[in-house]
Design a protein around this motif. Sequence first.
Motif, PDB file in Angstrom:
ATOM      1  N   PRO A 182     -10.467  55.455 -27.232  1.00  7.22           N
ATOM      2  CA  PRO A 182     -10.320  54.084 -26.783  1.00  7.22           C
ATOM      3  C   PRO A 182     -11.627  53.324 -26.952  1.00  7.22           C
ATOM      4  N   SER A 183     -11.538  52.059 -27.345  1.00  5.91           N
ATOM      5  CA  SER A 183     -12.740  51.236 -27.487  1.00  5.91           C
ATOM      6  C   SER A 183     -12.992  50.470 -26.191  1.00  5.91           C
ATOM      7  N   ILE A 184     -14.260  50.239 -25.940  1.00  7.02           N
ATOM      8  CA  ILE A 184     -14.664  49.509 -24.737  1.00  7.02           C
ATOM      9  C   ILE A 184     -15.041  48.091 -25.151  1.00  7.02           C
ATOM     10  N   VAL A 185     -14.438  47.120 -24.494  1.00  5.75           N
ATOM     11  CA  VAL A 185     -14.736  45.722 -24.769  1.00  5.75           C
ATOM     12  C   VAL A 185     -15.636  45.199 -23.651  1.00  5.75           C
ATOM     13  N   GLU A 186     -16.791  44.673 -24.041  1.00  6.03           N
ATOM     14  CA  GLU A 186     -17.719  44.132 -23.053  1.00  6.03           C
ATOM     15  C   GLU A 186     -17.283  42.731 -22.653  1.00  6.03           C
ATOM     16  N   ASN A 187     -17.250  42.478 -21.340  1.00  5.34           N
ATOM     17  CA  ASN A 187     -16.885  41.150 -20.846  1.00  5.34           C
ATOM     18  C   ASN A 187     -17.958  40.132 -21.197  1.00  5.34           C
ATOM     19  N   LYS A 188     -17.516  38.933 -21.531  1.00  4.36           N
ATOM     20  CA  LYS A 188     -18.424  37.821 -21.772  1.00  4.36           C
ATOM     21  C   LYS A 188     -18.389  36.948 -20.532  1.00  4.36           C
ATOM     22  N   THR A 189     -19.563  36.654 -19.989  1.00  3.41           N
ATOM     23  CA  THR A 189     -19.630  35.892 -18.748  1.00  3.41           C
ATOM     24  C   THR A 189     -20.451  34.622 -18.923  1.00  3.41           C
ATOM     25  N   VAL A 190     -20.138  33.646 -18.084  1.00  4.00           N
ATOM     26  CA  VAL A 190     -20.890  32.395 -18.002  1.00  4.00           C
ATOM     27  C   VAL A 190     -21.200  32.153 -16.529  1.00  4.00           C
ATOM     28  N   TYR A 191     -22.181  31.315 -16.286  1.00  6.14           N
ATOM     29  CA  TYR A 191     -22.594  31.023 -14.916  1.00  6.14           C
ATOM     30  C   TYR A 191     -22.541  29.519 -14.702  1.00  6.14           C
ATOM     31  N   ILE A 192     -21.934  29.094 -13.599  1.00  4.65           N
ATOM     32  CA  ILE A 192     -21.905  27.675 -13.240  1.00  4.65           C
ATOM     33  C   ILE A 192     -22.453  27.544 -11.823  1.00  4.65           C
ATOM     34  N   SER A 193     -23.387  26.593 -11.655  1.00  2.00           N
ATOM     35  CA  SER A 193     -24.034  26.436 -10.348  1.00  2.00           C
ATOM     36  C   SER A 193     -24.187  24.961 -10.015  1.00  2.00           C
ATOM     37  N   GLY A 194     -24.602  24.722  -8.796  1.00  2.00           N
ATOM     38  CA  GLY A 194     -24.797  23.344  -8.351  1.00  2.00           C
ATOM     39  C   GLY A 194     -23.567  22.807  -7.659  1.00  2.00           C
TER      40      GLY A 194
END
Length: 168
Positions: A1-13
């Motif tokens: 099985p292949s592992i897919v890395e999550n793509k993340t973003v950050y929102i603040s304020g």
Amino acid sequence: PSIVENKTVYISGEVMNPGYYTLLNNEERLTDLVSRADGFTAYANIEGARIFRKERKEIDESTINYEIKYLQKLYNIDSGYLKRDSLNRSVLMNYKNIIIAFEKAMGNPKSENDIILQDKDSIFIPGHISTIKVEGEVFNKGLLVFIPGKNLKYYLNQTSGVTRNADK
């Protein structure tokens, strides 16, 4: 099985639910993320919003100094409050500001201003500045509550006026 890395973003304020969000697909846009964060607070200054995108090269010291001064001026931060040591240098050294018409993106989803987000993008929504800083040749330097419609003379009177060394 292949592992897919999550793509993340950050929102603040000034959003209802700031934090890290996993991108749901490769086409997720700015308006999608703001919606997932349940929108803006009543204090959001959309025109002042900034998007930072990770880049691979480091920037020089003069650019770092410029960015520090720019942030101090933009957000009315006292120079004693924002110091190089307390600043997250990795943000200045590894991210670039993506310039878009943020308010146009919010008003026209899927437009060219509603950019597709990338892994590690960071979005900051500032609040409206409700004070002004009065300094220089006045008797009482400091921050005053901003009142729409008031003029320079009003604010100078609030500081007990100008000293005799002031340019008139």
